[in-house]
Motif scaffolding. Structure first.
Motif, PDB file in Angstrom:
ATOM      1  N   ARG A 176     -10.102   3.874  -2.328  1.00  0.00           N
ATOM      2  CA  ARG A 176     -11.507   3.492  -2.370  1.00  0.00           C
ATOM      3  C   ARG A 176     -11.868   2.418  -1.339  1.00  0.00           C
ATOM      4  O   ARG A 176     -12.935   2.458  -0.761  1.00  0.00           O
ATOM      5  N   VAL A 177     -10.985   1.441  -1.130  1.00  0.00           N
ATOM      6  CA  VAL A 177     -11.335   0.308  -0.262  1.00  0.00           C
ATOM      7  C   VAL A 177     -11.150   0.728   1.192  1.00  0.00           C
ATOM      8  O   VAL A 177     -10.037   0.996   1.636  1.00  0.00           O
TER       9      VAL A 177
ATOM     10  N   TRP B 118     -12.330   8.439   5.894  1.00  0.00           N
ATOM     11  CA  TRP B 118     -10.955   8.880   6.156  1.00  0.00           C
ATOM     12  C   TRP B 118      -9.969   7.707   6.252  1.00  0.00           C
ATOM     13  O   TRP B 118      -8.778   7.912   6.396  1.00  0.00           O
ATOM     14  N   LEU B 119     -10.493   6.476   6.143  1.00  0.00           N
ATOM     15  CA  LEU B 119      -9.626   5.296   6.070  1.00  0.00           C
ATOM     16  C   LEU B 119      -9.491   4.812   4.634  1.00  0.00           C
ATOM     17  O   LEU B 119      -9.184   3.650   4.388  1.00  0.00           O
ATOM     18  N   GLY B 120      -9.728   5.701   3.666  1.00  0.00           N
ATOM     19  CA  GLY B 120      -9.710   5.322   2.257  1.00  0.00           C
ATOM     20  C   GLY B 120      -8.402   4.667   1.842  1.00  0.00           C
ATOM     21  O   GLY B 120      -7.322   5.240   2.032  1.00  0.00           O
ATOM     22  N   GLY B 121      -8.494   3.464   1.296  1.00  0.00           N
ATOM     23  CA  GLY B 121      -7.318   2.764   0.793  1.00  0.00           C
ATOM     24  C   GLY B 121      -6.657   1.840   1.785  1.00  0.00           C
ATOM     25  O   GLY B 121      -5.896   0.957   1.390  1.00  0.00           O
ATOM     26  N   LEU B 122      -6.930   2.004   3.102  1.00  0.00           N
ATOM     27  CA  LEU B 122      -6.217   1.212   4.103  1.00  0.00           C
ATOM     28  C   LEU B 122      -6.594  -0.268   4.065  1.00  0.00           C
ATOM     29  O   LEU B 122      -5.847  -1.115   4.531  1.00  0.00           O
ATOM     30  N   ALA B 123      -7.751  -0.587   3.521  1.00  0.00           N
ATOM     31  CA  ALA B 123      -8.145  -1.990   3.419  1.00  0.00           C
ATOM     32  C   ALA B 123      -7.752  -2.607   2.087  1.00  0.00           C
ATOM     33  O   ALA B 123      -8.071  -3.772   1.832  1.00  0.00           O
ATOM     34  N   GLN B 124      -7.038  -1.852   1.238  1.00  0.00           N
ATOM     35  CA  GLN B 124      -6.676  -2.360  -0.087  1.00  0.00           C
ATOM     36  C   GLN B 124      -5.815  -3.625  -0.016  1.00  0.00           C
ATOM     37  O   GLN B 124      -6.072  -4.588  -0.750  1.00  0.00           O
ATOM     38  N   PRO B 125      -4.781  -3.704   0.856  1.00  0.00           N
ATOM     39  CA  PRO B 125      -3.999  -4.948   0.924  1.00  0.00           C
ATOM     40  C   PRO B 125      -4.840  -6.154   1.331  1.00  0.00           C
ATOM     41  O   PRO B 125      -4.606  -7.273   0.849  1.00  0.00           O
ATOM     42  N   ILE B 126      -5.828  -5.940   2.224  1.00  0.00           N
ATOM     43  CA  ILE B 126      -6.695  -7.045   2.638  1.00  0.00           C
ATOM     44  C   ILE B 126      -7.556  -7.496   1.468  1.00  0.00           C
ATOM     45  O   ILE B 126      -7.746  -8.700   1.236  1.00  0.00           O
ATOM     46  N   ALA B 127      -8.076  -6.523   0.697  1.00  0.00           N
ATOM     47  CA  ALA B 127      -8.882  -6.873  -0.480  1.00  0.00           C
ATOM     48  C   ALA B 127      -8.045  -7.630  -1.512  1.00  0.00           C
ATOM     49  O   ALA B 127      -8.509  -8.610  -2.112  1.00  0.00           O
ATOM     50  N   ASP B 128      -6.797  -7.195  -1.704  1.00  0.00           N
ATOM     51  CA  ASP B 128      -5.911  -7.890  -2.646  1.00  0.00           C
ATOM     52  C   ASP B 128      -5.641  -9.321  -2.196  1.00  0.00           C
ATOM     53  O   ASP B 128      -5.629 -10.260  -3.002  1.00  0.00           O
TER      54      ASP B 128
ATOM     55  N   LEU C 256       0.834  -1.209   0.000  1.00  0.00           N
ATOM     56  CA  LEU C 256       0.000   0.000   0.000  1.00  0.00           C
ATOM     57  C   LEU C 256       0.868   1.258   0.000  1.00  0.00           C
ATOM     58  O   LEU C 256       0.614   2.203  -0.762  1.00  0.00           O
ATOM     59  N   TRP C 257       1.919   1.260   0.831  1.00  0.00           N
ATOM     60  CA  TRP C 257       2.809   2.425   0.899  1.00  0.00           C
ATOM     61  C   TRP C 257       3.504   2.645  -0.446  1.00  0.00           C
ATOM     62  O   TRP C 257       3.682   3.787  -0.879  1.00  0.00           O
ATOM     63  N   GLU C 258       3.862   1.552  -1.125  1.00  0.00           N
ATOM     64  CA  GLU C 258       4.491   1.680  -2.439  1.00  0.00           C
ATOM     65  C   GLU C 258       3.555   2.372  -3.423  1.00  0.00           C
ATOM     66  O   GLU C 258       3.959   3.295  -4.142  1.00  0.00           O
TER      67      GLU C 258
END
Length: 356
Positions: A59-60, A67-77, A42-44
């Motif tokens: 978005r995830v 305000w947590l936009g994107g923080l769940a992206q690694p979990i979704a991946d 995510l940081w990359e």
């Protein structure tokens, strides 16, 4: 206090307690490491997005909290890869095809056994820690070679050969770089290497000053060792599709992905320990709390080094394969050998001031 808390399970489990306690400590290392691997991805994407003046993942969210936009992206991946079908090619060697990702990630996890997080936090404080890391990390190449061969694909096999040659070439430069660290610290114990960098001058006591050319060689070789841009020729999509893991899907592909990022975190941590003082503060000890050592300083240095890995990907174009091999064999290898001789001579003069 910890001894009091552990007294009851120790008496209840009896002779099995040492094994259980070791397994608990291993989980305390592996679980945060896997979470860190997920969020480095995510940081990359966020960091490169900022560099290229665009948004990264935004978005995830967790339960729709904006305000947590994107923080769940690694979990979704991770869930996406977990639910995808693992397809084994009909002509592949099925056993080796499945074992290869395990062989790739195993050294990246096993090496953490001797990494000191602070003076007290270490799983196995062995005297030959540096030798152990060199031995265990060199086994990662087997997973890549077996993956390319077992896939029964010419593209995967070519990618495996290129990646293996690249890793072996830059392991030599990294090995000689570690010899320089051994000469300066006069120890193979990683904790002792950090303690050798203690002193009243803070950041100026660290080994990055006398070993600055070697520090650069180690970082660049680490980028090549992990197949990261601009040295990602094993995964050059324009040349060989996706390299040695072109036939992998689902969680078998995810394990290769995890191995790459786990190796990045390991190399960044070792760079912080051997050249940047590990858990030591960059400020003089006389500065009180600001100059006191701690695990937080190691985390900060790890974050800065791994951010450089990500920064390189956004900045430099991919090397041609002949340029990559020329850099390893004709530049880094002679440079590290020459610096060993220079360092040995320098250490015999009064100008050497890094002794304890």
């Amino acid at each position: 206090m910890l001894d009091t808390l552990l007294a009851y399970p120790q008496s209840w489990l009896g002779p099995a307690w040492p094994l259980v306690w070791t397994l608990i400590k291993i989980l305390c290392i592996v679980v945060p490491l896997m979470l860190s691997v997920a969020y480095v991805t995510l940081w990359e994407r966020k960091l490169i997005g900022w560099m290229q003046v665009r948004l990264g993942p935004n978005r995830v969210t967790f339960f729709g909290i904006r305000w947590l936009g994107g923080l769940a992206q690694p979990i979704a991946d991770g869930l996406k890869l977990l639910l995808k079908e693992i397809i084994v090619p009909s002509g592949a060697s099925k056993f080796l095809f499945v074992v290869a990702p395990i062989l790739a990630i195993m050294p990246a996890l096993a090496a953490w056994a001797v990494v000191p997080f602070s003076p007290e936090l270490i799983l196995a404080d062995i005297d030959a820690g540096l030798l152990y890391i060199m031995a265990i990390t060199s086994m990662g190449v087997y997973g890549i070679i077996i993956a390319g061969w077992a896939s029964n694909s010419k593209y995967a096999f070519l990618g495996a050969l290129r990646s293996a040659a690249q890793m072996v070439s830059y392991e030599l430069a990294m090995g000689f770089a570690l010899v320089c660290v051994l000469m300066v610290s006069q120890s193979l114990n990683l904790g002792e290497i950090v303690r050798t960098q203690e002193g009243n001058w803070g950041v100026f006591n660290w080994f990055w000053i006398p070993l600055f050319p070697i520090f650069l060689v180690y970082i660049i070789s680490g980028v090549a060792e992990t197949n990261r841009a601009p040295f990602d020729v094993a995964e050059g999509e324009s040349e060989i599709v996706a390299g040695f893991h072109v036939e992998y899907s689902g969680m078998t592909f995810a394990v290769f992905f995890l191995a790459e990022y786990a190796n990045m975190i390991l190399i960044s941590t070792l760079a912080a320990i051997m050249f940047l003082g590990g858990w030591l503060s960059p400020f003089p000890q006389s500065w009180g709390a600001l100059g006191s050592p701690g695990f937080g300083w190691l985390l900060l240095k790890l974050f800065l080094v791994i951010s450089c890995f990500l920064w390189f990907r956004a900045t430099f174009p991919r090397y041609r394969y002949d340029q990559l091999m020329r850099l390893g064999w004709k530049v880094f290898l002679p440079l590290t050998i020459a610096y060993i001789l220079i360092l040995g001579a320098w250490m015999q003069t009064p100008l050497w001031i890094w002794w304890k």
